[in-house]
Scaffold this motif. Structure first.
Motif, short mmCIF file in Angstrom:
data_model
loop_
_atom_site.label_atom_id
_atom_site.label_comp_id
_atom_site.label_asym_id
_atom_site.label_seq_id
_atom_site.Cartn_x
_atom_site.Cartn_y
_atom_site.Cartn_z
N UNK A 8 0.84 -1.19 0.00
CA UNK A 8 0.00 0.00 0.00
C UNK A 8 0.88 1.24 0.00
N UNK A 9 0.29 2.33 -0.43
CA UNK A 9 1.00 3.61 -0.46
C UNK A 9 0.15 4.63 0.28
N UNK A 10 0.79 5.72 0.66
CA UNK A 10 0.10 6.79 1.38
C UNK A 10 -0.05 7.99 0.44
N UNK A 11 -1.28 8.45 0.26
CA UNK A 11 -1.57 9.54 -0.65
C UNK A 11 -2.14 10.73 0.10
N UNK A 12 -1.88 11.92 -0.42
CA UNK A 12 -2.54 13.13 0.03
C UNK A 12 -3.21 13.76 -1.19
N UNK A 13 -4.50 14.00 -1.08
CA UNK A 13 -5.28 14.65 -2.13
C UNK A 13 -5.49 16.10 -1.70
N UNK A 14 -5.15 17.04 -2.58
CA UNK A 14 -5.37 18.45 -2.31
C UNK A 14 -6.29 18.98 -3.40
N UNK A 15 -7.56 19.15 -3.06
CA UNK A 15 -8.57 19.60 -4.02
C UNK A 15 -9.62 20.39 -3.27
N UNK A 16 -9.98 21.55 -3.79
CA UNK A 16 -10.95 22.40 -3.10
C UNK A 16 -12.38 21.89 -3.19
N UNK A 17 -12.63 20.90 -4.03
CA UNK A 17 -13.98 20.32 -4.15
C UNK A 17 -14.08 19.14 -3.19
N UNK A 18 -14.84 19.28 -2.10
CA UNK A 18 -14.93 18.20 -1.10
C UNK A 18 -15.45 16.89 -1.68
N UNK A 19 -16.36 16.97 -2.66
CA UNK A 19 -16.90 15.74 -3.25
C UNK A 19 -15.82 14.98 -4.01
N UNK A 20 -14.99 15.68 -4.75
CA UNK A 20 -13.90 15.03 -5.48
C UNK A 20 -12.88 14.45 -4.50
N UNK A 21 -12.55 15.23 -3.47
CA UNK A 21 -11.59 14.75 -2.48
C UNK A 21 -12.11 13.48 -1.80
N UNK A 22 -13.37 13.48 -1.39
CA UNK A 22 -13.95 12.29 -0.74
C UNK A 22 -13.96 11.10 -1.70
N UNK A 23 -14.33 11.34 -2.95
CA UNK A 23 -14.36 10.27 -3.94
C UNK A 23 -12.98 9.63 -4.11
N UNK A 24 -11.95 10.46 -4.25
CA UNK A 24 -10.60 9.93 -4.43
C UNK A 24 -10.11 9.19 -3.19
N UNK A 33 -4.98 1.45 -0.01
CA UNK A 33 -4.00 2.47 0.33
C UNK A 33 -4.49 3.33 1.50
N UNK A 34 -3.56 4.08 2.06
CA UNK A 34 -3.87 5.08 3.07
C UNK A 34 -4.01 6.39 2.33
N UNK A 35 -5.00 7.19 2.73
CA UNK A 35 -5.23 8.42 2.00
C UNK A 35 -5.80 9.49 2.92
N UNK A 36 -5.32 10.70 2.75
CA UNK A 36 -5.82 11.86 3.48
C UNK A 36 -6.14 12.93 2.44
#
Length: 149
Positions: A8-24, A33-36
């Motif tokens: 697994x890998x650890x990802x950080x999503x930086x997106x101002x659209x909460x729906x897109x961030x939650x989806x990813x 994977x781990x994701x924040x």
């Protein structure tokens, strides 16, 4: 598709659209994977002080912090951290090239299937891991010169 050489890998999503961030975040967690996520780019510095990740996914068009400026800032903090642009602007050649010059490792349009993003993430992560392994091997195999005049 699994990320190479990594359970697994650890990802950080930086997106101002909460729906897109939650989806990813949901999608990547389903892949094991781990994701924040951050919906405000200006919070990236504080996040990086207390957390780590293997790959960052950055939107280009965000309020308060431009994605290209954010990529430049991230690159100053970490030269080796893979950064993928995930943008809804389509293919704006000028913006994409500016992001790549700022330090992004690749880009994917939000209009493409999510599997395309995952393939790019996997490929970039694998390439960066291979580069790090080669650098570690090169560093270890260089002779130490003692007493050189």
């Amino acid at each position: 598709m699994k990320v190479l050489n990594r359970a697994s890998a650890e990802f950080l999503i930086i997106d101002d659209d909460p729906a897109i961030a939650r989806f990813l975040v949901t999608y990547l967690k389903q892949k094991g994977h781990t994701c924040d996520s951050l919906t405000e780019g200006f919070r990236t510095a504080a996040w990086m002080e207390h957390n780590r990740c293997d790959v960052m996914v950055v939107d280009l068009n965000m309020p308060k912090v431009d994605g290209i400026s954010l990529i430049s800032f991230i690159r100053e903090m970490s030269q080796d951290l893979p950064i993928i642009v995930f943008t809804g602007v389509g293919y704006d050649e000028g913006r994409i090239h500016a992001a790549l010059r700022a330090g992004a490792n690749g880009y994917v349009s939000k209009n493409l299937p999510i599997e395309q993003l995952y393939c790019v993430l996997s490929r970039v992560l694998a390439t960066c891991q291979q580069r790090a392994r080669r650098q570690a091997l090169t560093t270890r195999s260089q002779p130490v010169l003692a007493g050189a005049a």
